[in-house]
Design a protein around this motif. Structure first.
Motif, PDB file in Angstrom:
ATOM      1  N   THR A  88       0.832  -1.208   0.000  1.00 51.50           N
ATOM      2  CA  THR A  88       0.000   0.000   0.000  1.00 51.50           C
ATOM      3  C   THR A  88       0.864   1.255   0.000  1.00 51.50           C
ATOM      4  OG1 THR A  88      -1.811  -1.151   1.098  1.00 51.50           O
ATOM      5  CG2 THR A  88      -1.781   1.234   1.303  1.00 51.50           C
ATOM      6  N   ASP A 143      -5.668  -1.337  -5.154  1.00 52.02           N
ATOM      7  CA  ASP A 143      -5.067  -1.928  -3.946  1.00 52.02           C
ATOM      8  C   ASP A 143      -6.040  -2.941  -3.342  1.00 52.02           C
ATOM      9  OD1 ASP A 143      -3.585  -2.571  -1.777  1.00 52.02           O
ATOM     10  OD2 ASP A 143      -3.498  -0.541  -0.931  1.00 52.02           O
ATOM     11  N   GLU A 144      -5.750  -4.210  -3.578  1.00 50.90           N
ATOM     12  CA  GLU A 144      -6.594  -5.321  -3.130  1.00 50.90           C
ATOM     13  C   GLU A 144      -8.069  -5.087  -3.450  1.00 50.90           C
ATOM     14  OE1 GLU A 144      -5.411  -7.397   0.140  1.00 50.90           O
ATOM     15  OE2 GLU A 144      -3.527  -6.340   0.471  1.00 50.90           O
TER      16      GLU A 144
HETATM   17 MG   LIG Z   1      -2.203  -2.810   2.076  1.00 54.24          MG
END
Ligand SMILES: [Mg+2]
Ligand SMILES: Nc1ncnc2c1ncn2[C@@H]1O[C@H](COP(=O)(O)OP(=O)(O)O)[C@@H](O)[C@H]1O
Lengths: 303, 226
Positions: B42, B162-163
């Motif tokens: 991240t 991000d995910e």
């Molecule tokens: Mg993360």
């Protein structure tokens, strides 16, 4: 540019309605602040105008000996008018003085008769008005000088000093109270606006985060909160005027009749300066809102 | 398109989230970033969108060195990068259309243009029939597709995710990944952070593996190796 403005105002309105009760409280506090400031300023103006109109009534009457010629009186008048402290000099000739005297004593045949016997016993009169109440001592002391001693029979100085003193005493007390009350309300208003904007920033934190993420410019993130606080200010002024104006419509004629006989007209003063009064209130409220919301934004809306 | 030169990121005094990372992603690539949680994935994304600044090294987007980007330039950068996070971050009081339009709205785009662009984008993500629904009336996959639509309205050259499937079941996840592939085929550079082994292995695209803040592997058609 207009798009930005439109959307800023739209977002500001959303902020206003989302915490509607908080907005209402904020506006009410601002209205109370405007009341206290306006009333304090209003009393100040009334007192000033009252003192001014009482002062306008002050003058010195200079009574000349009956045997002084008109030319000599006019010479004195001329010299008095030369003085920088003197506003105006009125001239009442012997004949006019007599006429006034007769008019005043019409119901008293004895006096009229004796006047007819001796002829005109009165001298001419000059009525001196100084520019300010503080100038009278100078004028009086000049009239007391030797060169005038033979010409002048007497003087009357009706100074109303007691009335003026009492007025300025009352007004300074009221002013002090007004100042304190206004200061308290201003401080409360600043804190309330600060807190309202702070809470609004908090309720909008998700939205603010997304705005930044999708590329909103920094001032576009901030501007709605500023505009929102301006909204409080404008609304508060509208309410304050809507309440104060009819109220003054009731009070002003009474104040005027209290000062009847003096050159004092609050009603026409209010009408003449209405736009200015509104402009002052608006300016005041907006500056107040701007300062406190800027603080809140600077502190809680880091971009 | 994206270049990291000797980038390190230290949070506070001793949290060394990234250590001397060198990475070059070319235009039009589809790159998966994998690694265990807490290894700095991240952080890497946040450096790309200038939410964080590197402690040392340089981050370059296109030919723009954003290492010391000025605050007023950040919005310009963000309009060139679409961002998708795991937690959807949709505005609950706005419809699908309004959520997707939000990025254009805050950028001062004419509402006429907004009404042209947004339906197109919603069609790409397959939500053209649900434009007027609110987020709570959507499935998780549909919510994430709304987020993708919002990220696409600026027609960004780069899409970072991000995910994006972190909160979704496997069918919805597959949907999202094929959508990302479709977007990549249109020419957008896609950076996908995930730790879903199946997804990475099925993609057969470049895989960069990060461990404890360092790149430990970078394969052209990689597999999930940790
Ligand atoms: Mg993360
Ligand atoms: N804002 C922050 N302040 C301090 N430490 C942070 C911050 N963000 C992330 N970290 C730390 O940096 C490391 C990497 O975090 P992150 O990049 O979120 O990892 P990942 O996304 O791979 O799970 C972790 O140890 C995390 O605790």
């Amino acid at each position: 540019m207009f798009i930005f403005l439109g959307r800023t105002i739209k977002f500001a309105f959303q902020g206003f309605t989302r915490n509607i009760w908080l907005s209402v409280v904020t506006v009410v506090i601002l209205v109370l602040t405007l009341f206290s400031v306006t009333i304090a300023a209003g009393i100040n103006i009334i007192a000033e105008k009252a003192i001014e109109s009482v002062e306008q009534k002050v003058d010195v009457s200079v009574y000349f000996e009956p045997d002084i010629s008109e030319q000599e009186v006019l010479n004195v008048r001329y010299r008095l008018e030369e003085l920088s402290q003197v506003e105006s000099v009125g001239y009442i000739s012997k004949e006019e003085a007599l006429q006034r005297f007769i008019d005043r004593h019409q119901d008293d045949p004895g006096i009229i008769e004796s006047i007819e016997e001796v002829g005109n016993p009165l001298g001419a009169t000059l009525v001196v008005k100084a520019k300010s109440i503080d100038d009278y001592p100078t004028v009086l002391s000049m009239l007391e000088s030797d060169s005038y001693a033979d010409l002048i029979q007497g003087k009357s100085y009706d100074d109303n000093q007691q009335v003026i003193n009492r007025l300025s005493d009352i007004s300074s007390k009221v002013q002090r109270i007004g100042l304190i009350v206004s200061a308290v309300f201003i401080i409360i208003a600043i804190l309330i606006i600060f807190n309202t904007i702070r809470i609004n920033i908090y309720t909008h934190r998700e939205e603010i985060g997304i705005m930044k993420l999708v590329g909103a410019s920094n001032w576009f993130v901030r501007a709605p909160f500023l505009v929102e606080s301006m909204l409080y200010a404008v609304l508060a002024v509208v309410i304050a005027i809507a309440v104060l104006y009819p109220l003054l419509g009731v009070i002003a004629p009474q104040v005027d009749s209290f000062f009847a006989g003096y050159n004092f007209d609050l009603v026409s003063y209010i009408h003449g300066y209405l736009i200015e009064i509104i402009a002052w209130q608006l300016g005041f409220a907006i500056v107040l809102s701007f300062i406190s919301s800027s603080f809140a934004i600077g502190r809680y809306l880091r971009v | 398109m994206i270049r990291f030169k000797n980038v390190s990121k230290v949070y506070g005094h001793d949290t060394n989230a990234l250590k001397n990372v060198n990475l070059h992603i070319k235009p039009g690539e589809f790159v998966s970033i994998v690694g265990q949680s807490g290894t700095g994935k991240t952080t890497l994304i946040k450096l790309i969108i200038a939410e964080e600044r590197p402690s040392s090294g340089h981050v370059i987007i296109g030919d723009w060195d954003i290492t010391n980007i000025k605050p007023h330039e950040i919005p310009i950068l963000r309009r060139q990068i679409g961002v998708i996070f795991q937690d959807f971050k949709l505005l609950p009081r706005k419809t699908v259309f309004e959520n997707a339009a939000f990025g254009l709205e805050v950028a001062g785009v004419h509402s006429k243009r907004i009404h042209e662009i947004v339906p197109q984008v919603l069609k790409i993500v397959g939500l053209e029939k649900k434009m007027n629904r609110f987020p709570r009336q959507l499935s998780g996959g549909e919510q994430q597709r709304t987020v993708i639509a919002r990220a696409l309205v600026h027609r960004p050259k780069i899409l970072v995710a991000d995910e994006p499937t972190g909160n979704l079941d496997s069918i919805n996840s597959q949907d999202i990944i094929s959508l990302l592939k479709k977007i990549n085929e249109f020419g957008t550079t896609v950076l996908l952070v995930t730790h879903n082994r199946d997804i990475v292995n099925a993609l057969r695209k470049r895989v960069v593996t990060i461990d404890h803040g360092s790149i430990v592997s970078d394969q052209a058609t990689g597999r999930y190796i940790l």
